[in-house]
Write a protein that holds these residues in place. Structure first.
Motif, PDB file in Angstrom:
ATOM      1  N   PHE A 185      -8.527 -43.117  15.754  1.00 52.85           N
ATOM      2  CA  PHE A 185      -8.865 -42.662  17.105  1.00 52.85           C
ATOM      3  C   PHE A 185      -8.697 -41.147  17.187  1.00 52.85           C
ATOM      4  O   PHE A 185      -7.692 -40.599  16.733  1.00 52.85           O
ATOM      5  CB  PHE A 185      -7.971 -43.335  18.146  1.00 52.85           C
ATOM      6  N   SER A 186      -9.688 -40.483  17.765  1.00 54.77           N
ATOM      7  CA  SER A 186      -9.623 -39.060  18.080  1.00 54.77           C
ATOM      8  C   SER A 186      -9.361 -38.233  16.812  1.00 54.77           C
ATOM      9  O   SER A 186     -10.109 -38.344  15.847  1.00 54.77           O
ATOM     10  CB  SER A 186      -8.562 -38.832  19.173  1.00 54.77           C
ATOM     11  N   GLN A 187      -8.302 -37.434  16.769  1.00 52.83           N
ATOM     12  CA  GLN A 187      -8.044 -36.642  15.567  1.00 52.83           C
ATOM     13  C   GLN A 187      -7.895 -37.544  14.339  1.00 52.83           C
ATOM     14  O   GLN A 187      -8.332 -37.195  13.244  1.00 52.83           O
ATOM     15  CB  GLN A 187      -6.775 -35.802  15.764  1.00 52.83           C
ATOM     16  N   GLY A 188      -7.310 -38.718  14.535  1.00 52.76           N
ATOM     17  CA  GLY A 188      -7.173 -39.674  13.433  1.00 52.76           C
ATOM     18  C   GLY A 188      -8.514 -40.210  12.966  1.00 52.76           C
ATOM     19  O   GLY A 188      -8.714 -40.461  11.772  1.00 52.76           O
ATOM     20  N   ALA A 189      -9.459 -40.375  13.908  1.00 56.24           N
ATOM     21  CA  ALA A 189     -10.812 -40.812  13.531  1.00 56.24           C
ATOM     22  C   ALA A 189     -11.502 -39.721  12.720  1.00 56.24           C
ATOM     23  O   ALA A 189     -12.169 -40.011  11.722  1.00 56.24           O
ATOM     24  CB  ALA A 189     -11.628 -41.155  14.770  1.00 56.24           C
ATOM     25  N   CYS A 190     -11.339 -38.469  13.131  1.00 57.10           N
ATOM     26  CA  CYS A 190     -11.958 -37.353  12.397  1.00 57.10           C
ATOM     27  C   CYS A 190     -11.420 -37.292  10.968  1.00 57.10           C
ATOM     28  O   CYS A 190     -12.185 -37.203   9.999  1.00 57.10           O
ATOM     29  CB  CYS A 190     -11.704 -36.033  13.113  1.00 57.10           C
ATOM     30  N   LEU A 191     -10.094 -37.358  10.833  1.00 59.23           N
ATOM     31  CA  LEU A 191      -9.465 -37.304   9.505  1.00 59.23           C
ATOM     32  C   LEU A 191      -9.936 -38.476   8.651  1.00 59.23           C
ATOM     33  O   LEU A 191     -10.320 -38.308   7.484  1.00 59.23           O
ATOM     34  CB  LEU A 191      -7.944 -37.334   9.650  1.00 59.23           C
ATOM     35  N   MET A 192      -9.923 -39.666   9.219  1.00 64.58           N
ATOM     36  CA  MET A 192     -10.304 -40.872   8.485  1.00 64.58           C
ATOM     37  C   MET A 192     -11.784 -40.842   8.086  1.00 64.58           C
ATOM     38  O   MET A 192     -12.137 -41.178   6.952  1.00 64.58           O
ATOM     39  CB  MET A 192      -9.973 -42.093   9.359  1.00 64.58           C
ATOM     40  N   LEU A 235     -13.293 -44.196  16.345  1.00 66.86           N
ATOM     41  CA  LEU A 235     -13.346 -44.199  17.804  1.00 66.86           C
ATOM     42  C   LEU A 235     -13.048 -42.793  18.317  1.00 66.86           C
ATOM     43  O   LEU A 235     -11.973 -42.251  18.072  1.00 66.86           O
ATOM     44  CB  LEU A 235     -12.331 -45.215  18.350  1.00 66.86           C
ATOM     45  N   SER A 236     -14.036 -42.207  18.979  1.00 62.53           N
ATOM     46  CA  SER A 236     -13.922 -40.831  19.491  1.00 62.53           C
ATOM     47  C   SER A 236     -13.623 -39.849  18.369  1.00 62.53           C
ATOM     48  O   SER A 236     -12.627 -39.136  18.383  1.00 62.53           O
ATOM     49  CB  SER A 236     -12.844 -40.713  20.582  1.00 62.53           C
ATOM     50  N   GLY A 237     -14.509 -39.809  17.368  1.00 64.17           N
ATOM     51  CA  GLY A 237     -14.319 -38.890  16.244  1.00 64.17           C
ATOM     52  C   GLY A 237     -15.632 -38.575  15.554  1.00 64.17           C
ATOM     53  O   GLY A 237     -16.682 -39.133  15.887  1.00 64.17           O
ATOM     54  N   GLY A 238     -15.554 -37.667  14.596  1.00 61.97           N
ATOM     55  CA  GLY A 238     -16.726 -37.290  13.804  1.00 61.97           C
ATOM     56  C   GLY A 238     -16.279 -36.530  12.566  1.00 61.97           C
ATOM     57  O   GLY A 238     -15.091 -36.218  12.409  1.00 61.97           O
ATOM     58  N   LEU A 239     -17.227 -36.245  11.700  1.00 62.17           N
ATOM     59  CA  LEU A 239     -16.921 -35.503  10.474  1.00 62.17           C
ATOM     60  C   LEU A 239     -16.423 -34.102  10.808  1.00 62.17           C
ATOM     61  O   LEU A 239     -16.803 -33.509  11.821  1.00 62.17           O
ATOM     62  CB  LEU A 239     -18.168 -35.444   9.589  1.00 62.17           C
ATOM     63  N   ILE A 240     -15.586 -33.557   9.925  1.00 59.78           N
ATOM     64  CA  ILE A 240     -14.838 -32.326  10.205  1.00 59.78           C
ATOM     65  C   ILE A 240     -15.615 -31.085   9.768  1.00 59.78           C
ATOM     66  O   ILE A 240     -16.298 -31.099   8.748  1.00 59.78           O
ATOM     67  CB  ILE A 240     -13.465 -32.403   9.509  1.00 59.78           C
TER      68      ILE A 240
END
Length: 209
Positions: free
Chosen positions: A105-112, A129-134
């Motif tokens: 989720f969020s920052q964790g979704a981006c990292l994952m 969930l609520s994330g994208g590529l960095i």
């Protein structure tokens, strides 16, 4: 290493007994126990759930849209934690990659999502969930490997204060190019949180996998 790969919590079935495992990655200011609370909404009871916890409850200091080097060395340390966790699940508990699922989720979704893109292979499922590529908009997405039809779900508000919808759609395209079966859904005017429909889709994808 900034983040301690041994700072983890678990829920669900014991790792020794589970036939599937879900790695859950918390957001900025969250914790391993926060994200593990979502495990109660997963209908499949064959899962073990495991969640690492970031040093200071933050995986990296700035927005995921900033130049990557600004978030170093925290970002690389966070990615190393996920690599270490995946390796341990394979080596110590004999999970095959298709038995490993990811949720963030969020920052964790981006990292994952960044981790799985850099390590594309056939997983059980990937739920961002609520994330994208960095990285900034012009980041070259030169990832290798193939997801072999892994189900990937990207859910987000269409006007999330932290996650531009354009980045969610770019991530969808990148994952499709890497061979994943991607479902992306933007929720109109939704706050930066997880909703029931997202959890329903996660459960449907797990049931189909």
């Amino acid at each position: 290493m900034i983040h301690n790969p041994n700072n983890i919590r678990t829920a669900g079935k014991p790792l020794e007994e589970a036939s599937k495992v879900m790695i859950m990655v918390h957001g900025r200011g969250g914790s391993a126990s926060d994200i593990l609370s979502l495990s109660q909404y997963i209908n499949d009871k064959d899962f073990a759930f495991i969640a690492p916890e970031a040093q200071g409850n933050t995986w990296y200091p700035y927005s995921f849209l900033r130049p990557v080097q600004e978030n170093e060395p925290y970002l690389s340390s966070g990615l190393e934690v996920l690599a270490s966790l995946r390796g341990r699940l394979q080596a110590d508990f004999n999970f095959k990659l298709p038995q490993i699922y990811w949720l963030g989720f969020s920052q964790g979704a981006c990292l994952m999502l960044e981790f799985v893109a850099r390590n594309a292979t056939e997983y059980g499922g990937v739920f961002g969930l609520s994330g994208g590529l960095i990285g900034p908009d012009e980041t070259p997405r030169q990832y290798e490997g193939s997801f072999g039809n892994t189900p990937i779900f990207l859910g987000c508000s269409d006007r999330d204060a932290h996650i531009p919808k354009e980045r969610v759609l770019e991530s969808e395209r990148v994952f499709q190019q890497l061979g994943a079966s991607v479902t992306a859904k933007l929720y109109p005017n939704f706050p930066h949180t997880i909703n029931e429909d997202e959890l329903k889709i996660v459960n449907l994808l797990i049931a189909d996998s």
